[in-house]
Design a protein around this motif. Structure first.
Motif, PDB file in Angstrom:
ATOM      1  N   SER A  85       0.829  -1.207   0.000  1.00  0.00           N
ATOM      2  CA  SER A  85       0.000   0.000   0.000  1.00  0.00           C
ATOM      3  C   SER A  85       0.864   1.257   0.000  1.00  0.00           C
ATOM      4  N   LEU A  86       1.927   1.250   0.791  1.00  0.00           N
ATOM      5  CA  LEU A  86       2.819   2.411   0.865  1.00  0.00           C
ATOM      6  C   LEU A  86       3.648   2.554  -0.407  1.00  0.00           C
ATOM      7  N   LEU A  87       4.230   1.441  -0.860  1.00  0.00           N
ATOM      8  CA  LEU A  87       5.121   1.491  -2.019  1.00  0.00           C
ATOM      9  C   LEU A  87       4.386   1.867  -3.301  1.00  0.00           C
ATOM     10  N   SER A  88       3.125   1.441  -3.422  1.00  0.00           N
ATOM     11  CA  SER A  88       2.364   1.763  -4.633  1.00  0.00           C
ATOM     12  C   SER A  88       2.109   3.259  -4.744  1.00  0.00           C
ATOM     13  N   ASP A  89       2.195   3.971  -3.623  1.00  0.00           N
ATOM     14  CA  ASP A  89       2.062   5.435  -3.643  1.00  0.00           C
ATOM     15  C   ASP A  89       3.397   6.112  -3.934  1.00  0.00           C
ATOM     16  N   GLU A  90       4.497   5.490  -3.490  1.00  0.00           N
ATOM     17  CA  GLU A  90       5.804   6.144  -3.543  1.00  0.00           C
ATOM     18  C   GLU A  90       6.601   5.820  -4.794  1.00  0.00           C
ATOM     19  N   TYR A  91       6.382   4.658  -5.389  1.00  0.00           N
ATOM     20  CA  TYR A  91       7.232   4.196  -6.479  1.00  0.00           C
ATOM     21  C   TYR A  91       7.103   5.037  -7.741  1.00  0.00           C
ATOM     22  N   CYS A  92       8.175   5.043  -8.541  1.00  0.00           N
ATOM     23  CA  CYS A  92       8.139   5.638  -9.870  1.00  0.00           C
ATOM     24  C   CYS A  92       7.382   4.695 -10.804  1.00  0.00           C
ATOM     25  N   SER A  93       7.180   5.119 -12.045  1.00  0.00           N
ATOM     26  CA  SER A  93       6.353   4.337 -12.960  1.00  0.00           C
ATOM     27  C   SER A  93       6.928   2.947 -13.217  1.00  0.00           C
ATOM     28  N   PHE A  94       8.269   2.846 -13.348  1.00  0.00           N
ATOM     29  CA  PHE A  94       8.864   1.526 -13.592  1.00  0.00           C
ATOM     30  C   PHE A  94       8.602   0.597 -12.415  1.00  0.00           C
ATOM     31  N   LYS A  95       8.860   1.092 -11.223  1.00  0.00           N
ATOM     32  CA  LYS A  95       8.705   0.233 -10.051  1.00  0.00           C
ATOM     33  C   LYS A  95       7.242  -0.128  -9.829  1.00  0.00           C
ATOM     34  N   LYS A  96       6.331   0.805 -10.169  1.00  0.00           N
ATOM     35  CA  LYS A  96       4.912   0.465 -10.080  1.00  0.00           C
ATOM     36  C   LYS A  96       4.559  -0.633 -11.078  1.00  0.00           C
ATOM     37  N   SER A  97       5.160  -0.563 -12.267  1.00  0.00           N
ATOM     38  CA  SER A  97       4.867  -1.581 -13.267  1.00  0.00           C
ATOM     39  C   SER A  97       5.345  -2.956 -12.817  1.00  0.00           C
ATOM     40  N   CYS A  98       6.338  -2.974 -11.926  1.00  0.00           N
ATOM     41  CA  CYS A  98       6.826  -4.260 -11.408  1.00  0.00           C
ATOM     42  C   CYS A  98       5.712  -5.017 -10.680  1.00  0.00           C
ATOM     43  N   PHE A  99       4.856  -4.271  -9.986  1.00  0.00           N
ATOM     44  CA  PHE A  99       3.725  -4.918  -9.309  1.00  0.00           C
ATOM     45  C   PHE A  99       2.874  -5.691 -10.318  1.00  0.00           C
ATOM     46  N   LEU A 100       2.636  -5.067 -11.454  1.00  0.00           N
ATOM     47  CA  LEU A 100       1.784  -5.700 -12.462  1.00  0.00           C
ATOM     48  C   LEU A 100       2.502  -6.845 -13.158  1.00  0.00           C
ATOM     49  N   GLN A 101       3.785  -6.630 -13.518  1.00  0.00           N
ATOM     50  CA  GLN A 101       4.522  -7.666 -14.228  1.00  0.00           C
ATOM     51  C   GLN A 101       4.754  -8.895 -13.358  1.00  0.00           C
ATOM     52  N   LEU A 102       4.788  -8.705 -12.058  1.00  0.00           N
ATOM     53  CA  LEU A 102       4.933  -9.838 -11.141  1.00  0.00           C
ATOM     54  C   LEU A 102       3.573 -10.413 -10.743  1.00  0.00           C
ATOM     55  N   ASP A 103       2.515  -9.939 -11.411  1.00  0.00           N
ATOM     56  CA  ASP A 103       1.153 -10.470 -11.217  1.00  0.00           C
ATOM     57  C   ASP A 103       0.635 -10.327  -9.789  1.00  0.00           C
ATOM     58  N   PHE A 104       0.904  -9.178  -9.182  1.00  0.00           N
ATOM     59  CA  PHE A 104       0.374  -8.937  -7.846  1.00  0.00           C
ATOM     60  C   PHE A 104      -1.150  -8.797  -7.859  1.00  0.00           C
TER      61      PHE A 104
END
Length: 394
Positions: free
Chosen positions: A117-136
């Motif tokens: 929840s915290l990281l999804s607010d703080e991350y840059c676009s690449f790091k946010k995309s990691c959530f999706l690419q890792l199928d969170f």
């Protein structure tokens, strides 16, 4: 190893060579390897998974497109310029493992959800995309609506739903379609019925999301035609609680599909909305949306009948005809009255008794839009013509 090799995330390394995966493929055990390395392993007569040493009951290998895409993104961003990207990916992979593992404690899983929840607010676009690419996103949806034991803990559900809502805007809404599954839909309905205010609010947001994409149109139709869900949403509206605002938005979203409207009328939406609108002074921000829903529904004969049969239906709408601060309310109220007064004589009588003529005249003298004034004139003309005809019919 040189500096470049040291920056490779653990997740991106082939377990056999420890080099960057060039063509990642996955075995039936769920382990991923570089295609050339695992093919050599199997060609040598090995019938086990190199990492787990499990016997392979199926020798097929499946391309891991998700991991390939994530590696490509990582390479394009030049990891040497931001070594933190590698640490981020390894950290997210570890968090995902914690959520997936049956051996992880509920406390550890809750901590992971708080981090997400915290990281999804703080991350840059690449790091946010990691959530999706890792199928969170599909993982979290499965944890909330699937058979996982954590779904029985309301704190876990609340946090997981919060994370889902933060991840939804980042990519495709297609993962939401898993809710169409009969057992997951049953869980969705159960949570709406018995969940906390936070859970119900999040579920209303999911309903809104389902109506915002052609990918999830079928899911929106399934939700809109669920008698139990419509009943529960109407109950929330009637309870005059903090979730009522989101329930109104949920119903408005369901109205986006024509074939949901009849289901909403059958579920008592008109009665619930009239009750809601009648307490307008307490909900100044929501009355326009509530009336807009009524305006959408009265296209149906069943909705018009429900409206005129409600003891306060016509009176409530007349009271909304002249709202100085809410032109949207005024226009929608006039539009709805045009519908019902054209069909029902007693609706015209009730409207006149409730003072609609005075309100319409005030509306025409106000600074409302030309469209609203045009509709007001149409309603005045309708009432005058129908009123003059009725004595002759007698």
């Amino acid at each position: 190893m040189n500096e470049s090799q040291n920056t490779i995330p653990h997740l991106f390394r082939c377990p056999i060579s420890l080099d960057l995966l060039e063509d990642p493929v996955t075995l039936c055990t769920g382990q991923t390897y570089d295609r050339s390395n695992i093919e050599k392993w199997l060609a040598a007569g090995n019938l086990t998974c190199p990492v787990t040493m499990q016997k392979l009951h199926d020798l097929s290998i499946v391309p891991n497109h998700t991991l390939r895409h994530l590696i490509d993104q990582w390479l394009q961003l030049s990891p040497q310029s931001d070594p933190g990207n590698s640490a981020t990916i390894d950290s997210l992979a570890s968090m995902k493992h914690t959520l997936e593992s049956h051996d992880s404690s509920l406390e550890n899983k809750l901590q992971v959800l708080e981090k997400i929840s915290l990281l999804s607010d703080e991350y840059c676009s690449f790091k946010k995309s990691c959530f999706l690419q890792l199928d969170f996103l599909p993982l979290l949806l499965e944890l909330v609506f699937g058979t996982h034991e954590s779904k029985n803990h309301m704190n876990f559900i609340e946090l997981a739903l919060c994370c889902i809502l933060k991840l939804l805007p980042l990519g495709s809404l297609e993962p939401l379609n898993m809710i169409k599954d009969e057992s997951k839909l049953a869980t969705f309905l159960q949570l709406f019925e018995n969940g906390t205010s936070s859970v119900k609010t999040s579920l209303c947001h999911l309903i809104e999301s389902s109506s915002s994409s052609s990918q999830t149109e079928e899911l929106c139709a399934i939700l809109g035609n669920s008698h139990k869900l419509v009943h529960e949403i109407v109950q929330v509206i009637n309870q005059n609680c903090e979730v009522s605002e989101y329930a109104i938005k949920g119903i408005l979203a369901l109205c986006s599909l024509q074939y949901n409207k009849e289901s909403l009328v059958r579920g008592g939406a008109i009665d619930g909305l009239i009750k809601y609108i009648s307490s307008y002074s307490q909900r100044r921000n929501l009355a326009p949306q509530a009336i807009r829903i009524v305006e959408k529904l009265v296209e149906l004969e069943s909705a018009r009948e429900a409206l005129v049969n409600h003891p306060e239906g016509i009176k409530t709408l007349v009271n909304m005809v002249f709202m100085v601060s809410d032109q949207e309310c005024s226009e929608s109220a006039v539009e709805v009255l045009l519908f019902v007064c054209d069909d029902f004589g007693h609706a015209r009588e009730e409207a006149i008794e409730a003072g609609v003529l005075t309100r319409l005249l005030l509306l025409l003298q106000s600074q409302c839009s030309a469209t609203t004034k045009s509709k007001a004139r149409m309603l005045l003309k309708l009432l005058r013509s129908k009123w003059s005809e009725e004595p002759k019919q007698g």
